[in-house]
Each structure stands twice: as structure tokens, then as C-alpha cells.
Design an enzyme around this catalytic site. Structure first.
Site, PDB file in Angstrom:
ATOM      1  N   SER A 246       0.853  -1.183   0.000  1.00  0.00           N
ATOM      2  CA  SER A 246       0.000   0.000   0.000  1.00  0.00           C
ATOM      3  C   SER A 246       0.887   1.230   0.000  1.00  0.00           C
ATOM      4  O   SER A 246       2.119   1.141   0.072  1.00  0.00           O
ATOM      5  CB  SER A 246      -0.905   0.010   1.237  1.00  0.00           C
ATOM      6  OG  SER A 246      -0.124   0.118   2.422  1.00  0.00           O
ATOM      7  N   LYS A 247       0.261   2.404  -0.066  1.00  0.00           N
ATOM      8  CA  LYS A 247       1.040   3.639  -0.104  1.00  0.00           C
ATOM      9  C   LYS A 247       1.891   3.818   1.142  1.00  0.00           C
ATOM     10  O   LYS A 247       2.978   4.388   1.089  1.00  0.00           O
ATOM     11  CB  LYS A 247       0.108   4.838  -0.296  1.00  0.00           C
ATOM     12  CG  LYS A 247      -0.470   4.937  -1.699  1.00  0.00           C
ATOM     13  CD  LYS A 247      -1.275   6.207  -1.884  1.00  0.00           C
ATOM     14  CE  LYS A 247      -1.798   6.308  -3.321  1.00  0.00           C
ATOM     15  NZ  LYS A 247      -2.587   7.547  -3.531  1.00  0.00           N
ATOM     16  N   ARG A 248       1.396   3.323   2.265  1.00  0.00           N
ATOM     17  CA  ARG A 248       2.183   3.484   3.488  1.00  0.00           C
ATOM     18  C   ARG A 248       3.453   2.640   3.454  1.00  0.00           C
ATOM     19  O   ARG A 248       4.414   2.907   4.176  1.00  0.00           O
ATOM     20  CB  ARG A 248       1.352   3.128   4.719  1.00  0.00           C
ATOM     21  CG  ARG A 248       0.961   1.670   4.831  1.00  0.00           C
ATOM     22  CD  ARG A 248       0.027   1.427   6.017  1.00  0.00           C
ATOM     23  NE  ARG A 248      -0.406   0.051   6.105  1.00  0.00           N
ATOM     24  CZ  ARG A 248       0.277  -0.902   6.725  1.00  0.00           C
ATOM     25  NH1 ARG A 248       1.443  -0.609   7.297  1.00  0.00           N
ATOM     26  NH2 ARG A 248      -0.181  -2.136   6.784  1.00  0.00           N
ATOM     27  N   GLY A 250       5.180   2.288   0.629  1.00  0.00           N
ATOM     28  CA  GLY A 250       6.012   2.807  -0.446  1.00  0.00           C
ATOM     29  C   GLY A 250       5.486   2.453  -1.817  1.00  0.00           C
ATOM     30  O   GLY A 250       6.231   2.446  -2.790  1.00  0.00           O
TER      31      GLY A 250
END
Length: 476
Positions: A246-248, A250
Site C-alpha cells: 500500500s502507499k504506506r 512505499g
């Protein structure tokens, strides 16, 4: 397991076929890299197709972002970009051919009927089968809307995958797949098969989230009498915690890694090793990667994104990069730093002369900019806090005496300056730190910097003397 060299009597053609989401996702970048490497390894072609049938999401800026990301990564594609949307007429043509051959049919069920059929099928542990597969379309209500569905087979479906091995699905797992919606727009699985066939794609390397689509798509290949491509479904990238990326974690676009200061060759090298191995080798040039890449090295288990390892690999590529290129690449990062930059210094030779030493100390261009900042920091700069305390009366008097020695010296290189500083400290009967700490503060303003003698050598005589004067005037 299927041989990865199937089709090698003809030209190898791979493709990258992303949906335009606004950027080149890191997982997509790895998929593109693997397809690019496989094609280049075999002297084949790597094609780019944008799956832009979702018109609401398929904006030109989003398509441009994918092309820009691939170009920055150095993944050049052969021929022109192919728009899936522009080929809709061809997709419809093939659907009608399957209707004519009996492999597809018109289904006149409305939405409520489909929901009821699906619920009944679920209760019976099977996929949806439309009643219209066995009805005469002549009995359909006049003017009633319809979709075109694929007639799912009664035999199990088997796909030989170059990574996953033999994959089998029971016939009951596949429904009568919609090929054309009621507005006659083609669905994903139809469009993909037609495009891959028409583009002569021989090998499809993609994420294993598409594995079940391979089963659906293989049915369409078989119905049309087309040779299936080699499928190779690679496990997805996970975050460091083993969960879906996920975006968290990277899961950013390629341009985000560019903006963080990674080199394209560094990211390529890291992505290559993220799910593929070649013995114990970790660092690859492009030539080595192209020569070594084969599907036998693809892993079956998910790989985990590790930004520390990415930085480690990128540091190696920075250390190997051309100095002039690094000077050009680091300039925007220098200009983006907080603080005043001397524009004239940016155009001077200081950074180029210091680059051989600086580039061995940085993992990213952002870190390289921090290392080079002292070379272009605008004068005079204000020393505060601990730095200012280092310039007490004793230190200033000692720097005055050092200034005189520096004015008198003829040799101005790092070896000669290192010797001069050592001799000066001995003549002052103090440890080197009593000389080095205040001098470093005066010359760098607290910015990270390499060996002090090298700092002086790359700044040059006039700049060194000028910086000392800035801090010690009117004493000098």
C-alpha cells in the site's frame, strides 16, 4: 511445466498493458521491467498497450504519466503505443464470430434475473449459467437489450504457467463470461485476448492477481483456434510486514522514487532482484541483466519491498555513475534545499571536482545534495548555536594564525593541505580537533562535508580565505 522457450522459433514479443491510473506504480514498473528484459534477452520486441476502455479514468495526463515513468526508467518500447479503446470494433468483430461459431450467445436476462441466477448458482456451488445458452434467440422479446456471453465449457481448464506450474480449474468455476455489454462495449478479458493475439504476443509476464484471468482467457484462445501465449504469473510485491503493498509501504509511482533521488539504474537493479534471482549476484549492469534474465529465476513466493536495500543498491550505482551526469542530476536537489544557494557557485567547477569523493558517501541524489551543499552555500553564512561557540577568542586567534600560513603556502591540493593542517596543529601544541572543528564550521557552516583537506582543495584558495575572512573580520 511449460518451457520458457516455447515460441522461440518466432520472434519473442512481450507487452506491458497498464490501465492509466495516473502514475507508473512500483509493481507495474517491475512487471514492465521483466517483460522488457525477457524481450531484450531474446532479441525480441517489447510493446506498450494502454488498457483505456474505462473512459472516466483514462485521461491523457494519466497516459502521459505512464509513458514518462517508463521513459525515466529507461524501458524503451518498440513501435507506437497501442490504445485498447481504439480497437473496440475489432473486439466486437471477434465476439460476433464466436456467436456465429456457437462459442458465444446473446443473453437477454435483465439485471434482476441475473442476480437471481447468480444467487441460485452460488447456493449450488457453481458459477452462473445463462438459460439463453440453450434458447433460440428468435424467441427473444422484440427490441429487448442483450449482452453477448461466452459459452463456458464443461471440461476442466488447464493452464501451464512458466512460474506457477500446472494450474487447473474445475469447469463449474467459470461462468458464462460477458464478452460484450448491452451497449456493445467489449469487456476486459475479450479485449485483452484479441489485442494480444493481433499484436503477436508470445509471452505474457504479469502479476499473479491475473492468474484466474488466464483460465478465462485461455478458453477464448481455444474457442478461436488461436495458439495460447506462454503465461508467467509472478507473485505480487508485499510490504515489509508481509501484507499487501500500500502507499504506506512505499507503493508509489516511479516519479516519486525519482523525486526522492534514486537513479533509474538503481531502481531497475532493485526491482530486478525483487522476485528474480541469479545465484548470489545482487548488483547488475543493464548488459548483465539482459544476458542473465530468464523465467527460471522467477520466484514463486511474494517478495517484500525493502527501502533500505533499495538505498544500498542505489548507493552502488551512484558511486559508479558519470561525474558530469551526477552534477546535472544533483542541481535540482541543491536548489530545493532550505537556505541560500550561490548561483555562481553552481556554475563553477567545485561540485565536479568534489564529485569523485562525494558520490561514494550518498545513497540518493538528495543525500548527495546534502553532501555538496557546503560548496554552493551563499556567503556570508551565519554561524549559530554550537557552531558559533566553537569560534571563541582562542579559536579565532588560532584561525588568524592559520590564515597567515594558508596565504603563504604554494601547494593547494588535499595532500599538501592535510600535511599543512597537521603541522600547524603540532606547532600550536594542540590536538587536531582544536584546529579542525572551528575551521570546518567556518568553511561549511555546519553542512555535511568530507575530509577537511578535501573541502579546502575543492573550495579553492580564494574561497577558503574568503570564508575565513567572513567569520573573523575585522580581526584579519
Amino acid at each position: 511445466m511449460i518451457s520458457q522457450v516455447q515460441h522461440l522459433k518466432t520472434m519473442i514479443r512481450t507487452r506491458f498493458a497498464p490501465s492509466p491510473t495516473g502514475f507508473l506504480h512500483i509493481g507495474g514498473a517491475r512487471t514492465a521491467l521483466f517483460n522488457w528484459l525477457f524481450a531484450r534477452h531474446h532479441g525480441g520486441q517489447f510493446l506498450l498497450r494502454i488498457e483505456d476502455t474505462d473512459r472516466a479514468r483514462s485521461t491523457q495526463p494519466a497516459i502521459d504519466a505512464i509513458q514518462d515513468g517508463l521513459s525515466w526508467l529507461g524501458l524503451d518500447w518498440d513501435g507506437d503505443l497501442v490504445s485498447q479503446y481504439s480497437r473496440a470494433d475489432r473486439h466486437v468483430e471477434i465476439a460476433h464470430q464466436m456467436v456465429a461459431s456457437g462459442h458465444a450467445f446473446r443473453c437477454y436476462c435483465d439485471a434482476d434475473e441475473v442476480d437471481a441466477l447468480r444467487a441460485a448458482a452460488f447456493d449450488e456451488g457453481r458459477a452462473l449459467r445463462s438459460p439463453w445458452r440453450d434458447r433460440d434467440p428468435a424467441n427473444a422479446p422484440d427490441g429487448a437489450p442483450f449482452v453477448v456471453r461466452f459459452r463456458a465449457g464443461d471440461a476442466d481448464m488447464l493452464v501451464e504457467d512458466a512460474v506457477q506450474g500446472e494450474v487447473r480449474w474445475a469447469a463449474k468455476e467459470f461462468d458464462d463470461l460477458v464478452l460484450l455489454r448491452s451497449d456493445m462495449s467489449p469487456t476486459y478479458n475479450l479485449a485483452v485476448v484479441v489485442d494480444d493475439h493481433d499484436m503477436d504476443i508470445t509471452h505474457i509476464i504479469r502479476g499473479d492477481d491475473h492468474l484466474v484471468n488466464a483460465g478465462r482467457q485461455a478458453q477464448i484462445y481455444d474457442a478461436m483456434g488461436w495458439k495460447r501465449p506462454v503465461f508467467a504469473h509472478i507473485p505480487l510485491i508485499h510490504g515489509p510486514d508481509g501484507k499487501k503493498l500500500s502507499k504506506r509501504h512505499g507503493a508509489l509511482g516511479a516519479e516519486a522514487y525519482r523525486d526522492m533521488g534514486y537513479l533509474p539504474e538503481g531502481l531497475r537493479n532493485y526491482l530486478l532482484r525483487l522476485g528474480w534471482s541469479h545465484g548470489d549476484q545482487e548488483i547488475f549492469t543493464d548488459a548483465e541483466a539482459i544476458a542473465a534474465f530468464d523465467m527460471g529465476g522467477l520466484n514463486k513466493s511474494p517478495s517484500r519491498l525493502d527501502l533500505d536495500k533499495l538505498s544500498h543498491i542505489n548507493a552502488h550505482h551512484i558511486a559508479q555513475a558519470d561525474d558530469a551526469r551526477l552534477c546535472e542530476l544533483v542541481t535540482p536537489f541543491l536548489e530545493g534545499l532550505d537556505g541560500q544557494i550561490d548561483d555562481a557557485a553552481l556554475k563553477a567547477d567545485r561540485i565536479r571536482n568534489a564529485m569523485p569523493a562525494l558520490k561514494t558517501r550518498a545513497a540518493t541524489l538528495a543525500e548527495l545534495a546534502q553532501q555538496a551543499y557546503f560548496l554552493v552555500k551563499a556567503r556570508p553564512f551565519q554561524l549559530e548555536g554550537k557552531l558559533a561557540k566553537q569560534l571563541d577568542e582562542t579559536a579565532c586567534a588560532r584561525l588568524n594564525r592559520l590564515f597567515t600560513r594558508l596565504v603563504e603556502t604554494d601547494a593547494w591540493n588535499d595532500a599538501a593541505l592535510a600535511s599543512l593542517l597537521k603541522q600547524f596543529a603540532e606547532s600550536e601544541s594542540v590536538g587536531f580537533g582544536k584546529v579542525g572543528q572551528p575551521l570546518r564550521a567556518v568553511l561549511t557552516g555546519g553542512a555535511p562535508a568530507p575530509d577537511l583537506a578535501l573541502v579546502m582543495a575543492v573550495l579553492g584558495r580564494d574561497e577558503v580565505l574568503g570564508r575565513i575572512k567572513d567569520q573573523l573580520s575585522p580581526g584579519i
